[in-house]
Design a protein around this motif. Structure first.
Motif, short mmCIF file in Angstrom:
data_model
loop_
_atom_site.label_atom_id
_atom_site.label_comp_id
_atom_site.label_asym_id
_atom_site.label_seq_id
_atom_site.Cartn_x
_atom_site.Cartn_y
_atom_site.Cartn_z
N ILE A 82 107.32 52.78 66.20
CA ILE A 82 107.77 51.44 66.96
C ILE A 82 108.97 51.95 67.87
N TYR A 83 109.51 52.91 67.64
CA TYR A 83 110.71 53.34 68.36
C TYR A 83 110.36 54.68 69.25
N GLU A 84 110.83 54.57 70.58
CA GLU A 84 110.68 55.81 71.48
C GLU A 84 111.50 57.18 70.80
N ASP A 158 103.61 50.38 73.23
CA ASP A 158 102.39 50.64 72.54
C ASP A 158 102.97 51.53 71.38
N PRO A 159 102.98 50.78 70.26
CA PRO A 159 103.67 51.53 69.17
C PRO A 159 102.47 52.32 68.17
N TRP A 160 101.03 51.84 68.42
CA TRP A 160 100.19 52.36 67.56
C TRP A 160 99.63 53.56 68.26
N TRP A 175 97.84 56.02 73.05
CA TRP A 175 98.88 55.07 72.48
C TRP A 175 98.05 53.56 72.84
N PHE A 176 98.51 52.54 72.11
CA PHE A 176 97.99 51.22 72.21
C PHE A 176 98.86 50.12 71.49
#
Length: 180
Positions: A82-84, A158-160, A175-176
């Motif tokens: 969830i984090y960059e 896009d955390p997934w 990523w999505f």
């Protein structure tokens, strides 16, 4: 889009489907994978993708949910971050610490800077931007001053992600998001 076409072609070839097979004939897991890998436009902009992705989002809220897998693609379940990454020169930090050494989420980026010469350790507070500063004093003479500046870690849009192998076995990350 090119990677999506390779993935679709690979799924068709591996599954030994006839050349006239269509994406909607794929298993639900393969539909989800193909739609999640769609980049330009993302799955939200592909009319075919909206029903299988809505079905996925709905199923995720039910007890006992198991992610639909596309066995033909050898990609397994998706990952989630969830984090960059924190910017160069900073490290990951935690805004919350509980008893017994428990840490919260790695939701901060921390930079250590030598800023002054003082002798005591204290929390200097928080500014209006959410930056929290701590001052630590170290060194043999107790004269150096280190300030740790914490900023909120950026969240990914896009955390997934799926890691989908190409025709040479090299994994490509797609990523999505699952926002409606």
């Amino acid at each position: 889009m090119r990677h999506l076409l390779y993935a679709a072609a690979g799924l068709t070839a591996v599954a030994f489907l006839p050349a006239t097979a269509k994406a909607q004939d794929a298993s639900w897991g393969c539909q989800v994978l193909l739609c999640a890998a769609s980049q330009n436009p993302a799955w939200h902009g592909v009319p075919y993708c909206v029903p299988p992705m809505k079905k996925l989002i709905s199923a995720m809220s039910r007890p006992g949910f198991s992610w639909p897998i596309c066995h033909e693609a050898s990609s397994g379940k998706p990952g989630r971050e969830i984090y960059e990454e924190c910017p160069q020169g900073t490290k990951v930090g935690y805004s919350e610490r509980g008893r017994d050494g428990f840490r919260g989420e790695p939701d901060q980026c921390v930079k250590t800077v030598n800023v002054c010469k003082e002798r005591r350790s204290r929390k200097t507070g928080s500014d209006d931007n959410g930056i929290i500063s701590y001052r630590r004093y170290s060194g043999r003479d107790g004269e150096s001053c280190i300030q740790e500046v914490s900023t909120p870690r950026p969240r990914r849009a896009d955390p997934w992600f799926f890691d989908i192998p190409d025709d040479k076995g090299m994994k490509q990350r797609h990523w999505f998001n699952l926002n409606m």
